[in-house]
Design a protein around this motif. Structure first.
Motif, PDB file in Angstrom:
ATOM      1  N   THR A   8      -6.388  31.946  59.377  1.00 35.59           N
ATOM      2  CA  THR A   8      -7.573  31.522  58.633  1.00 35.59           C
ATOM      3  C   THR A   8      -8.399  32.769  58.364  1.00 35.59           C
ATOM      4  O   THR A   8      -8.170  33.820  58.938  1.00 35.59           O
ATOM      5  N   GLN A   9      -9.366  32.639  57.512  1.00 38.42           N
ATOM      6  CA  GLN A   9     -10.180  33.767  57.118  1.00 38.42           C
ATOM      7  C   GLN A   9     -11.250  34.058  58.169  1.00 38.42           C
ATOM      8  O   GLN A   9     -11.710  33.160  58.854  1.00 38.42           O
ATOM      9  N   TRP A  10     -11.641  35.322  58.272  1.00 36.21           N
ATOM     10  CA  TRP A  10     -12.819  35.677  59.066  1.00 36.21           C
ATOM     11  C   TRP A  10     -13.810  36.340  58.122  1.00 36.21           C
ATOM     12  O   TRP A  10     -13.480  36.655  56.991  1.00 36.21           O
ATOM     13  N   ILE A  64     -15.871  28.803  66.601  1.00 38.14           N
ATOM     14  CA  ILE A  64     -15.526  28.159  65.332  1.00 38.14           C
ATOM     15  C   ILE A  64     -14.065  28.360  64.937  1.00 38.14           C
ATOM     16  O   ILE A  64     -13.584  27.712  64.018  1.00 38.14           O
ATOM     17  N   ASP A  65     -13.354  29.248  65.666  1.00 37.12           N
ATOM     18  CA  ASP A  65     -11.952  29.482  65.313  1.00 37.12           C
ATOM     19  C   ASP A  65     -11.246  30.203  66.448  1.00 37.12           C
ATOM     20  O   ASP A  65     -11.800  31.132  67.038  1.00 37.12           O
ATOM     21  N   MET A  66     -10.052  29.763  66.760  1.00 43.11           N
ATOM     22  CA  MET A  66      -9.131  30.480  67.648  1.00 43.11           C
ATOM     23  C   MET A  66      -7.792  30.407  66.939  1.00 43.11           C
ATOM     24  O   MET A  66      -7.173  29.344  66.895  1.00 43.11           O
ATOM     25  N   SER A  67      -7.369  31.519  66.343  1.00 41.88           N
ATOM     26  CA  SER A  67      -6.140  31.516  65.542  1.00 41.88           C
ATOM     27  C   SER A  67      -5.154  32.561  66.025  1.00 41.88           C
ATOM     28  O   SER A  67      -5.521  33.728  66.199  1.00 41.88           O
ATOM     29  N   ASP A  74      -4.777  41.508  59.806  1.00 45.09           N
ATOM     30  CA  ASP A  74      -5.874  40.560  59.596  1.00 45.09           C
ATOM     31  C   ASP A  74      -7.066  41.149  58.847  1.00 45.09           C
ATOM     32  O   ASP A  74      -8.183  40.660  58.984  1.00 45.09           O
ATOM     33  N   ARG A  89      -7.140  35.715  67.200  1.00 41.73           N
ATOM     34  CA  ARG A  89      -8.485  35.976  66.696  1.00 41.73           C
ATOM     35  C   ARG A  89      -9.418  34.842  67.114  1.00 41.73           C
ATOM     36  O   ARG A  89      -9.086  33.676  66.952  1.00 41.73           O
ATOM     37  N   ARG A  90     -10.569  35.221  67.636  1.00 40.30           N
ATOM     38  CA  ARG A  90     -11.609  34.264  68.046  1.00 40.30           C
ATOM     39  C   ARG A  90     -12.850  34.538  67.209  1.00 40.30           C
ATOM     40  O   ARG A  90     -13.292  35.664  67.110  1.00 40.30           O
ATOM     41  N   GLN A  91     -13.426  33.481  66.605  1.00 44.94           N
ATOM     42  CA  GLN A  91     -14.660  33.624  65.836  1.00 44.94           C
ATOM     43  C   GLN A  91     -15.733  32.742  66.455  1.00 44.94           C
ATOM     44  O   GLN A  91     -15.456  31.586  66.810  1.00 44.94           O
ATOM     45  N   SER A 106     -16.352  38.185  65.420  1.00 49.75           N
ATOM     46  CA  SER A 106     -14.918  37.942  65.407  1.00 49.75           C
ATOM     47  C   SER A 106     -14.311  38.932  66.390  1.00 49.75           C
ATOM     48  O   SER A 106     -14.704  40.103  66.410  1.00 49.75           O
TER      49      SER A 106
END
Length: 197
Positions: A8-10, A64-67, A74, A89-91, A106
């Motif tokens: 996903t995008q950061w 909001i994100d763990m991808s 990235d 990646r964690r956001q 991020s």
């Protein structure tokens, strides 16, 4: 059959200006960035601790994100090459207990050891690592001034924004790469940002 990583995008800044290790080391002219902002951005202390001291509210993390991104770079700062893969990646949003968003971050971790260092993923990184008594060195490598429409909307504040990236080192090895962007809302505590080109 291998499963494909979820990507996903950061949210990185579209830079109007950027500085490297020299600017980080010497600081910026005060006409470009006010001293209190320089302490926040260029200091090697914990941003979550600084935010708590500024707002007098606990700093909370909204993940909001763990991808899983595998070996993908990235579009992260070049320092991502120091983080062993496969990577995750964690956001997060860093916010006050009352819900005010103060910063976006991020971070990139080795997928093999992220669970050891982030047992409770809802805690700020500094708090998680402090509980483990992990000795760290925060190696700030870049500073940025730029725009991001998503962050403008999410902060409820007009850009441009100031951000930075750094590596955390533990036992002489890179542990994680972190990219942070701070909300201009912090001017309430730090005073005017003062950017002049």
């Amino acid at each position: 059959m291998k499963t494909k990583p979820i990507v996903t995008q950061w949210n990185c800044l579209d830079n109007l200006w950027q500085g490297g290790e020299e600017e980080v080391k010497t600081g910026l002219p005060h006409t470009q960035l006010a001293p209190p902002w320089q302490i926040l951005l260029l200091g090697d202390g914990s941003p979550t601790r600084h935010l708590r001291l500024l707002t007098q509210e606990p700093t909370q993390v909204d993940v909001i994100d763990m991808s899983l991104i595998g070996m993908d770079k990235d579009n992260a700062p070049q320092a991502i090459e120091n983080v062993p893969g496969p990577r995750l990646r964690r956001q997060v949003w860093l916010k006050t207990a009352s819900g005010q968003r103060l910063a976006y971050a991020s971070s990139w971790w080795s997928a093999d050891n992220v669970d050891h260092y982030l047992e409770n993923r809802a805690l700020p990184i500094w708090e998680s690592l402090s509980k483990l008594h992990t000795e760290l060195y925060r190696d700030i490598q870049g500073i940025y001034y730029g725009n991001c429409p998503y962050l403008e909307e999410s902060f409820g504040e007009k850009g441009p924004f100031w951000g930075r990236h750094y590596l955390f080192w533990h036992n002489r090895k890179p542990l994680t790469l972190i990219y942070e962007v701070f909300s201009p809302y912090l001017s309430k505590y730090l005073g005017e940002i003062k950017y002049q080109e």
